[in-house]
Write an enzyme that holds these catalytic residues in place. Sequence first.
Site, PDB file in Angstrom:
ATOM      1  N   CYS A  22     -18.236 -15.789  -8.265  1.00  0.00           N
ATOM      2  CA  CYS A  22     -19.237 -14.862  -7.765  1.00  0.00           C
ATOM      3  C   CYS A  22     -20.615 -15.412  -8.182  1.00  0.00           C
ATOM      4  O   CYS A  22     -21.717 -15.286  -7.515  1.00  0.00           O
ATOM      5  CB  CYS A  22     -19.174 -13.462  -7.961  1.00  0.00           C
ATOM      6  SG  CYS A  22     -17.934 -12.712  -6.970  1.00  0.00           S
ATOM      7  N   CYS A  80     -18.152   4.730   0.436  1.00  0.00           N
ATOM      8  CA  CYS A  80     -17.704   3.556   1.371  1.00  0.00           C
ATOM      9  C   CYS A  80     -17.582   4.085   2.869  1.00  0.00           C
ATOM     10  O   CYS A  80     -16.988   5.142   2.898  1.00  0.00           O
ATOM     11  CB  CYS A  80     -16.667   3.053   0.643  1.00  0.00           C
ATOM     12  SG  CYS A  80     -16.092   1.413   1.571  1.00  0.00           S
ATOM     13  N   ASP A  99       0.823  -1.144  -0.068  1.00  0.00           N
ATOM     14  CA  ASP A  99       0.070  -0.128  -0.109  1.00  0.00           C
ATOM     15  C   ASP A  99       1.029   1.155   0.041  1.00  0.00           C
ATOM     16  O   ASP A  99       0.360   2.577   0.508  1.00  0.00           O
ATOM     17  CB  ASP A  99      -1.030   0.084   1.311  1.00  0.00           C
ATOM     18  CG  ASP A  99      -2.173  -0.742   1.109  1.00  0.00           C
ATOM     19  OD1 ASP A  99      -2.400  -1.511   0.104  1.00  0.00           O
ATOM     20  OD2 ASP A  99      -2.818  -0.864   2.276  1.00  0.00           O
ATOM     21  N   CYS A 122     -19.232  -6.197   3.451  1.00  0.00           N
ATOM     22  CA  CYS A 122     -19.524  -6.676   2.108  1.00  0.00           C
ATOM     23  C   CYS A 122     -18.584  -7.928   2.051  1.00  0.00           C
ATOM     24  O   CYS A 122     -18.832  -8.929   1.225  1.00  0.00           O
ATOM     25  CB  CYS A 122     -18.822  -5.708   1.022  1.00  0.00           C
ATOM     26  SG  CYS A 122     -17.192  -5.355   0.937  1.00  0.00           S
TER      27      CYS A 122
END
Length: 310
Positions: free
Chosen positions: A187, A213, A133, A243
Amino acid sequence: MQSSIIHHQTSIIKQEAQRLGFLSCGISKAGFLEQEAPRLENWLNQNRHGEMRYMENHFDKRLDPTLLVDGAKSVISLLLNYYPSELQNQESYKISKYAYGQDYHHVIKEKLKELLFFIQSEIGEVSGRAFVDSAPVLDKAWAAKSGLGWIGKNSNLITQKTGSFYFIAELIVDLDLEYDTATTDHCGTCTACIDACPTEAIVAPYVVDGSKCISYFTIELKDNLPQEMKGKFDDWMFGCDVCQDVCPWNRFSQPHSEPLLNASPEILKFSKSDWDEITHDTFQQVFKNSALKRAKFEGVLRNINFLKEC
Protein backbone atom coordinates in the site's frame (compact mmCIF):
# COMPACT_ATOMS: atom_id res chain seq x y z
CA MET A 1 9.91 -39.81 1.21
CA GLN A 2 7.20 -38.24 3.36
CA SER A 3 8.11 -34.72 2.19
CA SER A 4 7.88 -35.73 -1.48
CA ILE A 5 4.40 -37.18 -0.88
CA ILE A 6 3.29 -33.97 0.83
CA HIS A 7 4.78 -31.94 -2.04
CA HIS A 8 2.89 -34.03 -4.60
CA GLN A 9 -0.39 -33.78 -2.70
CA THR A 10 -0.03 -30.02 -2.37
CA SER A 11 0.72 -29.67 -6.08
CA ILE A 12 -2.27 -31.68 -7.29
CA ILE A 13 -4.62 -29.77 -4.95
CA LYS A 14 -3.43 -26.46 -6.37
CA GLN A 15 -3.70 -27.76 -9.93
CA GLU A 16 -7.27 -28.91 -9.32
CA ALA A 17 -8.17 -25.56 -7.74
CA GLN A 18 -6.95 -23.87 -10.91
CA ARG A 19 -8.95 -26.29 -13.08
CA LEU A 20 -12.08 -25.47 -11.08
CA GLY A 21 -11.62 -21.81 -11.97
CA PHE A 22 -10.11 -20.40 -8.80
CA LEU A 23 -7.82 -17.43 -9.31
CA SER A 24 -5.27 -18.72 -6.82
CA CYS A 25 -4.77 -21.15 -3.97
CA GLY A 26 -2.60 -20.79 -0.86
CA ILE A 27 -2.18 -23.05 2.15
CA SER A 28 -1.47 -22.34 5.83
CA LYS A 29 -0.94 -24.50 8.87
CA ALA A 30 -4.13 -24.58 10.95
CA GLY A 31 -3.69 -23.00 14.37
CA PHE A 32 -4.47 -20.06 16.60
CA LEU A 33 -4.21 -16.64 14.91
CA GLU A 34 -2.20 -14.87 17.60
CA GLN A 35 -1.80 -11.55 15.78
CA GLU A 36 -5.49 -11.32 14.91
CA ALA A 37 -6.79 -11.95 18.45
CA PRO A 38 -6.11 -8.48 19.93
CA ARG A 39 -7.21 -6.75 16.70
CA LEU A 40 -10.54 -8.55 16.67
CA GLU A 41 -11.06 -7.93 20.38
CA ASN A 42 -10.36 -4.18 20.03
CA TRP A 43 -12.59 -3.92 16.97
CA LEU A 44 -15.49 -5.53 18.83
CA ASN A 45 -14.88 -3.52 22.01
CA GLN A 46 -15.07 -0.30 19.99
CA ASN A 47 -18.39 -1.47 18.52
CA ARG A 48 -17.06 -1.28 14.96
CA HIS A 49 -19.48 -4.09 14.04
CA GLY A 50 -22.63 -2.05 14.72
CA GLU A 51 -25.73 -4.26 14.70
CA MET A 52 -23.79 -7.26 13.36
CA ARG A 53 -24.04 -9.05 16.70
CA TYR A 54 -23.08 -12.36 15.13
CA MET A 55 -19.52 -11.03 15.01
CA GLU A 56 -19.43 -11.30 18.81
CA ASN A 57 -20.25 -15.01 18.69
CA HIS A 58 -17.71 -17.84 18.59
CA PHE A 59 -14.75 -15.58 19.32
CA ASP A 60 -12.40 -18.53 19.92
CA LYS A 61 -13.54 -20.38 16.81
CA ARG A 62 -12.90 -17.30 14.66
CA LEU A 63 -9.28 -17.42 15.71
CA ASP A 64 -8.67 -21.18 15.75
CA PRO A 65 -9.89 -23.46 12.93
CA THR A 66 -9.01 -26.56 14.94
CA LEU A 67 -12.12 -25.73 16.98
CA LEU A 68 -14.21 -25.85 13.79
CA VAL A 69 -12.80 -29.03 12.26
CA ASP A 70 -11.61 -31.93 14.41
CA GLY A 71 -7.95 -32.67 13.79
CA ALA A 72 -7.58 -29.73 11.39
CA LYS A 73 -4.04 -29.40 10.06
CA SER A 74 -4.31 -27.18 6.98
CA VAL A 75 -6.33 -24.19 5.83
CA ILE A 76 -6.61 -24.12 2.04
CA SER A 77 -7.49 -20.55 0.98
CA LEU A 78 -8.95 -19.86 -2.45
CA LEU A 79 -9.74 -16.74 -4.46
CA LEU A 80 -12.45 -16.52 -7.13
CA ASN A 81 -12.44 -13.49 -9.43
CA TYR A 82 -15.73 -11.63 -9.84
CA TYR A 83 -14.65 -8.53 -11.74
CA PRO A 84 -17.32 -8.03 -14.46
CA SER A 85 -16.71 -7.55 -18.18
CA GLU A 86 -19.49 -4.95 -18.32
CA LEU A 87 -20.59 -2.36 -15.77
CA GLN A 88 -24.19 -1.44 -14.99
CA ASN A 89 -26.04 1.52 -16.45
CA GLN A 90 -24.42 4.67 -15.05
CA GLU A 91 -27.85 6.34 -14.78
CA SER A 92 -28.97 3.86 -12.16
CA TYR A 93 -28.74 3.15 -8.45
CA LYS A 94 -25.42 1.42 -7.86
CA ILE A 95 -24.93 -2.23 -6.94
CA SER A 96 -21.66 -3.70 -5.73
CA LYS A 97 -19.98 -5.70 -8.50
CA TYR A 98 -19.91 -8.88 -6.45
CA ALA A 99 -23.73 -9.01 -6.64
CA TYR A 100 -24.04 -8.71 -10.43
CA GLY A 101 -24.46 -12.44 -11.01
CA GLN A 102 -25.79 -15.41 -9.04
CA ASP A 103 -25.30 -15.56 -5.29
CA TYR A 104 -21.62 -16.40 -4.84
CA HIS A 105 -22.26 -18.60 -1.80
CA HIS A 106 -23.86 -21.27 -3.99
CA VAL A 107 -21.38 -20.90 -6.84
CA ILE A 108 -18.31 -21.28 -4.65
CA LYS A 109 -19.76 -23.95 -2.34
CA GLU A 110 -20.18 -26.28 -5.32
CA LYS A 111 -16.58 -25.72 -6.38
CA LEU A 112 -15.35 -26.38 -2.83
CA LYS A 113 -17.34 -29.61 -2.68
CA GLU A 114 -15.72 -30.69 -5.94
CA LEU A 115 -12.27 -29.86 -4.61
CA LEU A 116 -12.84 -31.80 -1.39
CA PHE A 117 -14.18 -34.77 -3.37
CA PHE A 118 -11.05 -34.62 -5.56
CA ILE A 119 -8.80 -34.60 -2.47
CA GLN A 120 -10.63 -37.58 -1.00
CA SER A 121 -10.55 -39.46 -4.30
CA GLU A 122 -6.87 -38.81 -5.05
CA ILE A 123 -5.34 -38.82 -1.58
CA GLY A 124 -7.63 -40.99 0.55
CA GLU A 125 -9.55 -40.57 3.75
CA VAL A 126 -9.46 -36.84 4.39
CA SER A 127 -12.00 -35.00 6.51
CA GLY A 128 -12.73 -31.34 5.98
CA ARG A 129 -15.26 -28.56 5.77
CA ALA A 130 -15.91 -25.87 3.19
CA PHE A 131 -16.44 -22.26 4.23
CA VAL A 132 -17.87 -19.35 2.23
CA ASP A 133 -18.93 -16.63 4.68
CA SER A 134 -20.95 -19.35 6.36
CA ALA A 135 -19.09 -19.77 9.64
CA PRO A 136 -16.77 -17.84 11.96
CA VAL A 137 -13.63 -17.93 9.79
CA LEU A 138 -11.35 -14.91 9.30
CA ASP A 139 -11.11 -15.30 5.53
CA LYS A 140 -8.78 -12.39 4.81
CA ALA A 141 -6.40 -13.26 7.63
CA TRP A 142 -5.98 -16.82 6.35
CA ALA A 143 -5.63 -15.72 2.73
CA ALA A 144 -2.91 -13.23 3.74
CA LYS A 145 -1.16 -15.82 5.91
CA SER A 146 -1.03 -18.17 2.91
CA GLY A 147 0.54 -15.54 0.66
CA LEU A 148 -2.45 -14.75 -1.57
CA GLY A 149 -2.15 -11.02 -0.92
CA TRP A 150 -1.88 -8.45 1.83
CA ILE A 151 -4.67 -6.80 3.81
CA GLY A 152 -4.79 -3.22 2.59
CA LYS A 153 -5.68 0.06 4.28
CA ASN A 154 -9.31 -0.51 3.25
CA SER A 155 -9.18 -3.91 5.05
CA ASN A 156 -9.59 -5.80 1.76
CA LEU A 157 -7.16 -8.46 0.58
CA ILE A 158 -5.10 -6.98 -2.28
CA THR A 159 -2.79 -8.63 -4.79
CA GLN A 160 -0.33 -6.92 -7.09
CA LYS A 161 -1.43 -8.89 -10.17
CA THR A 162 -5.21 -8.67 -9.92
CA GLY A 163 -6.23 -6.12 -7.29
CA SER A 164 -9.06 -7.05 -4.92
CA PHE A 165 -12.25 -7.91 -6.82
CA TYR A 166 -12.51 -11.55 -5.77
CA PHE A 167 -14.25 -13.78 -3.24
CA ILE A 168 -12.30 -15.63 -0.55
CA ALA A 169 -13.19 -19.14 0.58
CA GLU A 170 -11.56 -21.99 2.53
CA LEU A 171 -11.31 -25.71 2.89
CA ILE A 172 -10.12 -26.73 6.35
CA VAL A 173 -8.79 -30.29 6.26
CA ASP A 174 -7.08 -32.81 8.53
CA LEU A 175 -4.20 -33.26 6.11
CA ASP A 176 -0.60 -32.07 6.39
CA LEU A 177 0.45 -30.08 3.34
CA GLU A 178 3.22 -27.70 2.24
CA TYR A 179 2.62 -24.25 3.66
CA ASP A 180 2.99 -20.94 1.89
CA THR A 181 4.41 -17.77 3.43
CA ALA A 182 2.87 -14.32 3.73
CA THR A 183 3.64 -11.63 1.17
CA THR A 184 4.61 -8.03 1.92
CA ASP A 185 2.37 -4.96 2.12
CA HIS A 186 2.38 -2.80 -1.02
CA CYS A 187 0.00 0.00 0.00
CA GLY A 188 2.95 2.30 0.64
CA THR A 189 2.00 5.93 1.32
CA CYS A 190 -1.22 5.71 -0.74
CA THR A 191 -4.38 6.89 1.03
CA ALA A 192 -6.76 6.82 -1.96
CA CYS A 193 -9.28 4.53 -0.24
CA ILE A 194 -9.26 6.55 3.00
CA ASP A 195 -9.72 9.83 1.12
CA ALA A 196 -12.52 8.53 -1.12
CA CYS A 197 -14.76 6.73 1.39
CA PRO A 198 -18.09 8.64 1.25
CA THR A 199 -18.94 7.97 4.91
CA GLU A 200 -15.38 8.14 6.33
CA ALA A 201 -15.68 4.53 7.43
CA ILE A 202 -11.92 3.93 7.13
CA VAL A 203 -11.14 5.58 10.44
CA ALA A 204 -7.40 4.84 10.27
CA PRO A 205 -5.12 2.93 7.91
CA TYR A 206 -6.17 -0.76 8.08
CA VAL A 207 -9.11 0.00 10.40
CA VAL A 208 -12.66 0.07 8.98
CA ASP A 209 -15.57 1.00 11.19
CA GLY A 210 -18.09 -1.49 9.85
CA SER A 211 -20.94 0.46 11.44
CA LYS A 212 -20.19 3.44 9.14
CA CYS A 213 -19.78 1.50 5.89
CA ILE A 214 -22.34 1.88 3.10
CA SER A 215 -22.30 -1.90 2.61
CA TYR A 216 -23.29 -2.31 6.25
CA PHE A 217 -26.10 0.24 5.98
CA THR A 218 -27.56 -1.11 2.74
CA ILE A 219 -27.26 -4.84 3.49
CA GLU A 220 -26.71 -5.64 7.17
CA LEU A 221 -28.67 -2.93 8.97
CA LYS A 222 -32.32 -3.90 9.35
CA ASP A 223 -33.49 -0.68 11.04
CA ASN A 224 -34.13 2.68 9.42
CA LEU A 225 -31.10 4.29 7.81
CA PRO A 226 -29.62 7.09 9.96
CA GLN A 227 -30.63 10.59 8.94
CA GLU A 228 -27.09 11.91 9.40
CA MET A 229 -26.03 9.73 6.45
CA LYS A 230 -28.36 11.45 3.99
CA GLY A 231 -26.52 12.69 0.93
CA LYS A 232 -23.47 10.49 1.61
CA PHE A 233 -24.43 7.27 -0.19
CA ASP A 234 -23.57 8.51 -3.70
CA ASP A 235 -26.46 6.43 -5.16
CA TRP A 236 -25.19 3.11 -3.74
CA MET A 237 -28.27 0.94 -3.31
CA PHE A 238 -26.65 -2.41 -2.42
CA GLY A 239 -23.09 -2.53 -1.15
CA CYS A 240 -20.31 -0.15 -2.13
CA ASP A 241 -17.14 -0.48 -4.23
CA VAL A 242 -15.63 2.99 -3.76
CA CYS A 243 -12.57 1.92 -1.74
CA GLN A 244 -11.83 -0.76 -4.33
CA ASP A 245 -12.59 1.36 -7.40
CA VAL A 246 -10.02 3.98 -6.35
CA CYS A 247 -7.32 1.45 -5.37
CA PRO A 248 -4.42 1.73 -7.84
CA TRP A 249 -3.89 -2.04 -7.78
CA ASN A 250 -7.34 -2.60 -9.29
CA ARG A 251 -6.19 -1.16 -12.59
CA PHE A 252 -4.89 -4.72 -13.11
CA SER A 253 -8.33 -6.31 -12.61
CA GLN A 254 -9.36 -8.63 -15.45
CA PRO A 255 -12.92 -9.85 -16.20
CA HIS A 256 -13.81 -13.19 -14.63
CA SER A 257 -14.60 -16.32 -16.67
CA GLU A 258 -17.30 -17.89 -14.46
CA PRO A 259 -20.64 -17.98 -16.37
CA LEU A 260 -22.70 -18.15 -13.16
CA LEU A 261 -21.24 -14.82 -12.05
CA ASN A 262 -22.17 -13.06 -15.30
CA ALA A 263 -24.31 -10.01 -14.67
CA SER A 264 -28.04 -10.41 -14.97
CA PRO A 265 -29.37 -8.31 -17.89
CA GLU A 266 -31.66 -6.45 -15.50
CA ILE A 267 -28.82 -5.28 -13.28
CA LEU A 268 -26.96 -3.95 -16.32
CA LYS A 269 -29.89 -2.21 -18.01
CA PHE A 270 -32.17 -1.12 -15.13
CA SER A 271 -32.47 2.65 -14.79
CA LYS A 272 -33.53 4.50 -11.66
CA SER A 273 -37.11 4.58 -12.91
CA ASP A 274 -37.06 0.78 -13.37
CA TRP A 275 -35.98 0.36 -9.78
CA ASP A 276 -38.50 2.95 -8.57
CA GLU A 277 -41.30 0.96 -10.18
CA ILE A 278 -40.17 -2.57 -9.31
CA THR A 279 -42.82 -4.80 -7.71
CA HIS A 280 -42.35 -7.54 -5.16
CA ASP A 281 -43.20 -10.23 -7.74
CA THR A 282 -40.73 -8.85 -10.28
CA PHE A 283 -38.00 -8.65 -7.66
CA GLN A 284 -38.61 -12.24 -6.55
CA GLN A 285 -38.60 -13.49 -10.11
CA VAL A 286 -35.64 -11.53 -11.51
CA PHE A 287 -33.37 -11.75 -8.47
CA LYS A 288 -34.30 -15.20 -7.12
CA ASN A 289 -30.67 -16.43 -7.38
CA SER A 290 -29.06 -13.07 -6.60
CA ALA A 291 -27.18 -11.82 -3.55
CA LEU A 292 -29.66 -8.92 -3.55
CA LYS A 293 -32.12 -11.24 -1.83
CA ARG A 294 -30.04 -10.86 1.31
CA ALA A 295 -31.39 -7.32 1.71
CA LYS A 296 -34.87 -8.57 0.77
CA PHE A 297 -37.34 -6.60 -1.33
CA GLU A 298 -38.26 -4.41 1.64
CA GLY A 299 -34.61 -3.58 2.29
CA VAL A 300 -33.99 -2.65 -1.34
CA LEU A 301 -37.06 -0.39 -1.32
CA ARG A 302 -35.90 1.23 1.91
CA ASN A 303 -32.50 1.94 0.36
CA ILE A 304 -34.02 3.37 -2.83
CA ASN A 305 -36.39 5.61 -0.89
CA PHE A 306 -33.50 6.83 1.25
CA LEU A 307 -31.53 7.77 -1.89
CA LYS A 308 -34.55 9.55 -3.38
CA GLU A 309 -34.88 11.66 -0.24
CA CYS A 310 -31.28 12.86 -0.50
